[in-house]
Scaffold this motif. Sequence first.
Motif: not given
Length: 379
Positions: A104, A107, A89, A199, A194, A196-197
């Motif tokens: 994030i 990822s 990232g 935050s 969602r 897969y990321n």
Amino acid sequence: MNKKNSDILRAIIGFGLGLILIFGAMKFSEKLKKNKAKPKIKVEKQVNKVYTQLVSNEAIPIVIQEKGSLEALKKVELYSEVQGILKAGNKLFKEGQTYAESDIMFSIDDGEFRASLVSQKSILYNLITQIMPDLKLDYPDVFSKWDEYLREFDIKRSTPTLPPFTTEKEKFFINSKNIVTTYYNIKNLEERHRKYNISAPFYGIVTEAFVNPGALIRPGQKLGTILSPSVYELAVSVNESYKQFIKVGKAVQVHNLERTKSWQGKIARIDGTVNRATQGIQIYVQLSGKDLKEGMFLVADIAGKSIPSGYEISRKLLVGNNQLYTVVDNKLKLIDAEIAFFKEQSAVITNLPDGTVLLQNAIPGAYEGMMVEEATATK
């Protein structure tokens, strides 16, 4: 006088002289013993010099002091719900790294899953396209809204909500074409995509990091821990007898063990049960401020009622937790002590008249009647 008689006479004379010498030696020895001076033993009385204090009773505020470990109010352990290769990232996920809310942190490569999602969107688009001629002929009133839906449909964006049904006939017709089922399958895939990321749920600091870019991530794997440094809680156990002094919202002064730093907090929560072993009630003091860190060992000062008249002494002066020595006529006297409150290092006594002379420091081997000499007398 013949020779024989002469020898006898000499023997008698020698025996007599020997008796005289022995008797004289015995008399001389007795005389020496009588004349020998006996040593005089000088006995000195042992008197201990002590520092004392004079009792002066006054109102004493009671402060309940309890220790505990600081914990962040917001703390999240991060786990993966999907599988894939972890991508690097903008910030390296390591201990001490900070993230703003919604930044994030992770990822995970979603190439395969994204392709499957696009495929499902294409299927939905084709299903709707196939029913458009039938809608135009049999349901002309609803044709325009479905036509508009197709024009807005973009497989690269989130799938828009299906148009609401106008009639029961329209509802049955659309459902018979498997459109609704396909739509909700896509929404389920989008929700999973969602994940897969990952935050940041709030502004926070990473305290644990267990993965590095390039690692294969599996569902259920722990990735790390993030906490918010803005608000903390201090959990302390208070004796059940002090419950009258605690209530939600009550202000609490918190400080470090050295008392070089302090913070203002308040009681946020009170456990409804009493610990069987310690007979303590767990309370949670919420606080925030500079220099606070999770894991710090802090002391909470909880204000209680005042004792109208009493005197505070060191707990080291107590004998058996209920007696102490006074000094009367330069002798130690043991008296009973009525203790109203125990503090960490001291005790509050309520039955001492003003002017009572107490020791300032405990004397090793002290006993009642021991002679002492006062070095000074202070409060």
